[in-house]
Design an enzyme around this catalytic site. Structure first.
Site, PDB file in Angstrom:
ATOM      1  N   TYR A  90      10.388 -11.846  -6.712  1.00 12.07           N
ATOM      2  CA  TYR A  90      10.574 -11.215  -8.083  1.00 12.07           C
ATOM      3  C   TYR A  90       9.490 -12.005  -8.880  1.00 12.07           C
ATOM      4  O   TYR A  90       9.223 -13.221  -8.583  1.00 12.07           O
ATOM      5  CB  TYR A  90      11.843 -10.942  -8.691  1.00 12.07           C
ATOM      6  CG  TYR A  90      12.352 -12.557  -9.152  1.00 12.07           C
ATOM      7  CD1 TYR A  90      12.213 -12.870 -10.460  1.00 12.07           C
ATOM      8  CD2 TYR A  90      13.017 -13.335  -8.621  1.00 12.07           C
ATOM      9  CE1 TYR A  90      12.800 -14.034 -11.278  1.00 12.07           C
ATOM     10  CE2 TYR A  90      13.725 -14.561  -9.132  1.00 12.07           C
ATOM     11  CZ  TYR A  90      13.340 -14.757 -10.194  1.00 12.07           C
ATOM     12  OH  TYR A  90      13.746 -15.967 -10.893  1.00 12.07           O
ATOM     13  N   CYS A  91       9.280 -11.424  -9.965  1.00 15.40           N
ATOM     14  CA  CYS A  91       8.225 -12.245 -11.000  1.00 15.40           C
ATOM     15  C   CYS A  91       8.850 -11.667 -12.457  1.00 15.40           C
ATOM     16  O   CYS A  91      10.042 -11.501 -12.674  1.00 15.40           O
ATOM     17  CB  CYS A  91       6.905 -11.735 -10.996  1.00 15.40           C
ATOM     18  SG  CYS A  91       6.616  -9.875 -11.201  1.00 15.40           S
ATOM     19  N   GLN A  92       7.955 -11.504 -13.425  1.00 16.34           N
ATOM     20  CA  GLN A  92       8.358 -11.273 -14.804  1.00 16.34           C
ATOM     21  C   GLN A  92       9.017  -9.634 -15.094  1.00 16.34           C
ATOM     22  O   GLN A  92       9.792  -9.244 -15.413  1.00 16.34           O
ATOM     23  CB  GLN A  92       7.534 -11.619 -15.698  1.00 16.34           C
ATOM     24  CG  GLN A  92       8.179 -11.486 -17.157  1.00 16.34           C
ATOM     25  CD  GLN A  92       9.167 -12.646 -17.533  1.00 16.34           C
ATOM     26  OE1 GLN A  92       8.982 -13.709 -17.187  1.00 16.34           O
ATOM     27  NE2 GLN A  92      10.039 -12.339 -18.438  1.00 16.34           N
ATOM     28  N   GLY A 111       7.841  -7.362 -12.133  1.00 17.97           N
ATOM     29  CA  GLY A 111       7.637  -6.580 -10.767  1.00 17.97           C
ATOM     30  C   GLY A 111       6.073  -6.378 -10.384  1.00 17.97           C
ATOM     31  O   GLY A 111       5.704  -5.910  -9.207  1.00 17.97           O
ATOM     32  N   TYR A 130      12.424 -10.242 -13.990  1.00 21.54           N
ATOM     33  CA  TYR A 130      13.292 -11.155 -14.780  1.00 21.54           C
ATOM     34  C   TYR A 130      13.700 -10.631 -15.990  1.00 21.54           C
ATOM     35  O   TYR A 130      14.661 -10.690 -16.576  1.00 21.54           O
ATOM     36  CB  TYR A 130      12.720 -12.625 -14.943  1.00 21.54           C
ATOM     37  CG  TYR A 130      13.518 -13.335 -15.786  1.00 21.54           C
ATOM     38  CD1 TYR A 130      14.724 -14.097 -15.167  1.00 21.54           C
ATOM     39  CD2 TYR A 130      13.228 -13.780 -17.163  1.00 21.54           C
ATOM     40  CE1 TYR A 130      15.551 -14.653 -15.949  1.00 21.54           C
ATOM     41  CE2 TYR A 130      14.036 -14.607 -17.804  1.00 21.54           C
ATOM     42  CZ  TYR A 130      15.361 -15.020 -17.185  1.00 21.54           C
ATOM     43  OH  TYR A 130      16.238 -15.805 -17.938  1.00 21.54           O
TER      44      TYR A 130
END
Length: 164
Positions: free
Chosen positions: A126-128, A130, A155
């Site tokens: 995952y990241c901020q 997607g 996130y």
């Protein structure tokens, strides 16, 4: 008259360049319909449309509650200061390929967690928002991690739905 000719040839060159750019990008478009397309485009929310390999918030929460997730945050270390999903291990996007090429002992030594197995379906990135995690997912899949997935909400969605 000479100025008009100069201007006209400049405009023609600009139009030709624009047409070249448009035709170069047309190869990235999906013309066989969405079902046959493995590319993604951004929606107005900057979320990938392709749902192959995505984990929803509910699925991720369930995986976390049963301890059946290997969660990796692909944001840069300074981004983690704002928060991260509990239990996630940070591997910045630029390091994902190199990290997944490490042998299991090297991976554990560097990241303090076991290296995901090539067939593990509990391997989630995952990241901020997607977008970077989708790139990381493509990298992982190129390396043979065919069951790896990503949390497309990122996130941003996590803190919206789980503001603890």
């Amino acid at each position: 008259m000479n100025t008009v000719m100069h201007l006209r040839s400049g405009v023609c060159a600009l139009v030709a360049l624009l047409l070249l750019c448009v035709s170069a990008h047309s190869d990235d478009q999906c013309d066989n319909g969405a079902d046959n397309c493995n590319k993604w485009t951004e929606t107005s929310h900057n979320r990938p449309l392709n749902t192959d390999g995505e984990v929803t918030y509910e699925q991720l929460k369930d995986m976390m509650s049963t301890g059946s997730v290997q969660l990796f945050d692909v944001r840069e270390p300074d981004e983690l200061e704002a928060g991260f999903i509990p239990g996630a291990t940070n591997i910045p996007l630029g390091d994902v390929e190199q990290a997944l090429r490490l042998n299991p002992d090297q991976f554990r030594e560097r990241y303090s967690v076991p290296k995901p197995g090539i067939e593990d379906s509990d391997f989630v990135l995952y990241c901020q928002r997607g977008i970077r995690s989708l790139t990381a997912l493509e990298t992982a899949r190129d390396l043979g991690y065919s069951k790896a997935r990503h949390y497309a909400g990122g996130y941003n969605e996590w803190i919206e739905l789980d503001p603890q």
